[in-house]
Write an enzyme that holds these catalytic residues in place. Structure first.
Site, PDB file in Angstrom:
ATOM      1  N   SER A 241      -3.050  34.317   1.056  1.00 34.04           N
ATOM      2  CA  SER A 241      -4.457  33.389   1.529  1.00 34.04           C
ATOM      3  C   SER A 241      -5.567  33.803   0.916  1.00 34.04           C
ATOM      4  O   SER A 241      -5.807  33.967  -0.199  1.00 34.04           O
ATOM      5  CB  SER A 241      -4.193  32.987   3.001  1.00 34.04           C
ATOM      6  OG  SER A 241      -5.109  32.096   3.559  1.00 34.04           O
ATOM      7  N   HIS A 446       1.963  27.842   6.236  1.00 37.20           N
ATOM      8  CA  HIS A 446       0.786  28.805   5.591  1.00 37.20           C
ATOM      9  C   HIS A 446       1.411  30.478   5.920  1.00 37.20           C
ATOM     10  O   HIS A 446       1.316  31.115   5.265  1.00 37.20           O
ATOM     11  CB  HIS A 446      -0.410  28.522   5.888  1.00 37.20           C
ATOM     12  CG  HIS A 446      -1.567  29.265   5.355  1.00 37.20           C
ATOM     13  ND1 HIS A 446      -1.771  29.231   4.055  1.00 37.20           N
ATOM     14  CD2 HIS A 446      -2.565  30.385   5.811  1.00 37.20           C
ATOM     15  CE1 HIS A 446      -2.667  29.673   3.691  1.00 37.20           C
ATOM     16  NE2 HIS A 446      -3.013  30.402   4.804  1.00 37.20           N
TER      17      HIS A 446
END
Length: 470
Positions: A241, A446
């Site tokens: 990320s 995620h």
């Protein structure tokens, strides 16, 4: 029992949509009715008339409707995850709560990262590096004789992210078992990097940074330290990320560091964000010009710090029961798409004990600006300040064409932060990308890139082959 973060985000919705009250108010009214209905339809006196399991299940399900309602207001698709399947409420909740309860006694939730690593039989070292602009960064190392692998966490994360899944799935442990010399980085401002040579975390100036500064100052300082300490010419970089965002900043703004990275593996790469499904980002986008000034006016410069105050607020707002803990994880739904398909619920108390780790408000605002612009640019300070800083009224784009280090991209279809279309746009601009890989799992989101139950088969096997090839 509505999470404090959710209330804050809902206030941002109001601010960001104030220019379109006709279209927004009906949706807000419906959202308010959902939230109110979730409360008034579950009075405590009904406990006597219902089985405890069903009451708990319905409470959890209704609490999960807040982020779902906000997501609908923002136009996010109906494929958003929810905590409880409404077709099998009680059974699903009972199973989740039983697994969660089984993990409550795990001491890993309370151990500091160095103690945690030692517990599982691995040596650990702690290092501190000072950046060019004076931030003291904490780093952790699991020493081995192999080549150096540097792991960099995402937004609100820390080095802890790579070990809290335990020795069976923790990326740092698995790489150490392969013989790699594992280094765990920490960005400025998180719980391991809250020191400056002149400033204090209580100073507003301490928090005047985004992921641009993390990429421009923090990563180069840590990479140089690792290479000097180990006498190696290059290392292998694995980012998750924001750990990918900051790498793209570094390797485009300071291209000499491309020669110091033999391979970069990007897990859920975040650069372009115009298709992001995360309501958190969709809120921060339209409201980005207001968030910074509002939070600054309130004297708040940090999001989700790891401190006693936050833990106390969480307990006051949510209670301390397993149900309350699960309800209070709901703000993560607004950020990354949070479901139970790949979540090890038994390990959830450990995750709570180590995350979140804090981030500057400016980091979130910068991501919101990316959603607005549809581009990957430096921080937008407004026309007049942009002219002074950049020589143009708009901030410059990051020159991704300058990145020479080989990059492997790994993404998933159900990621709310790194949408497949945005990852593809990144891939098209990276002339150095060696491959792009979609995770073959329909509900992979995620945070599953570091905490998935099946991390070995879905992530690690491919990762280890990539690292061995470079």
């Amino acid at each position: 029992m509505v999470p404090l973060t959710s209330l804050f985000l809902l206030s941002i919705v109001i601010v960001s949509c104030r220019g379109n009250p006709e279209g927004f108010l009906p949706s807000l009214a419906q959202t308010t009715r959902e939230i109110t209905g979730a409360v008034v339809t579950q009075p405590l006196f009904q406990a006597a008339a219902q089985g405890a399991g069903e009451l708990i299940a319905r409470t959890v399900y209704d609490a999960a409707r807040l982020p779902a309602a906000i997501a609908r207001v923002l136009g996010v698709s109906d494929t958003r995850p929810v905590l409880i399947n409404k077709n099998n409420i009680a059974d699903k909740a009972d199973k989740i709560l039983a697994k969660y309860h089984a993990g409550l006694g795990n001491e890993d939730a309370f151990l500091k990262i160095d103690k945690l690593i030692k517990k599982y039989g691995y040596p650990v070292e702690k290092h501190e590096i000072v950046t060019e602009d004076g931030y003291a960064l904490g780093m952790f190392r699991i020493p081995r004789n192999g080549s150096a692998v540097f792991l960099m966490h995402g937004l609100f994360g820390s080095a802890d992210d790579f070990v809290i899944a335990g020795p069976e799935s923790g990326m740092a442990y698995l790489l150490a078992e392969e013989g790699y010399d594992v280094w765990l980085g920490n960005a400025r401002g998180n719980k391991h990097s809250r020191r400056h040579v002149e400033l204090q975390p209580s100073d507003a100036e301490f928090w005047d940074f985004s992921w641009h500064e993390i990429g421009y100052y923090d990563l180069p300082a840590m990479i140089d330290y690792v290479l000097n300490y180990t006498s190696q010419k290059s290392l292998k970089y694995v980012g998750h990320s924001q750990g990918t965002t900051s790498f793209f900043v570094m390797s485009s703004e300071r291209p000499e560091y491309n020669d110091k990275v033999g391979l970069m593996v990007a897990l859920s790469p975040v650069a372009y964000m115009s298709h992001a499904k995360s309501p958190f980002i969709r809120l921060a986008g339209p409201a980005s010009e207001y968030i910074g000034s509002i939070m600054h006016g309130l004297g708040v410069h940090e999001f989700l710090p790891d401190n006693n105050l936050l833990r106390t607020i969480k307990m006051l707002m949510c209670g301390s029961s397993p149900v309350a803990e699960i309800i209070c994880i709901n703000p993560l739904l607004l950020t990354s798409g949070f479901g139970f398909a790949e979540l090890n619920v038994t390990n959830l108390p450990v995750i709570h004990g180590h995350t979140p780790s804090g981030a500057a408000v400016k980091q979130v605002v910068h991501y919101g600006q990316g959603f607005n612009s549809g581009d990957f640019k430096q921080f937008d300070y407004g026309r007049s300040r942009n002219l002074r800083m950049y020589g143009s009224e708009v901030p410059p784009r990051y020159a991704l064409e300058k990145i020479r280090a080989p990059v492997s991209l790994m993404y998933s279809a159900d990621d709310w932060m790194a949408h497949p279309d945005d990852v593809d746009a990144l891939y098209q601009r990276l002339g150095n990308a060696i491959d792009i890989h979609k995770i073959p799992h329909p509900q992979f989101n995620h945070i599953d890139f570091i905490w998935a139950k099946h991390f070995r088969t879905l992530i690690y096997e491919r990762l280890r082959k990539l690292l061995a090839a470079f």
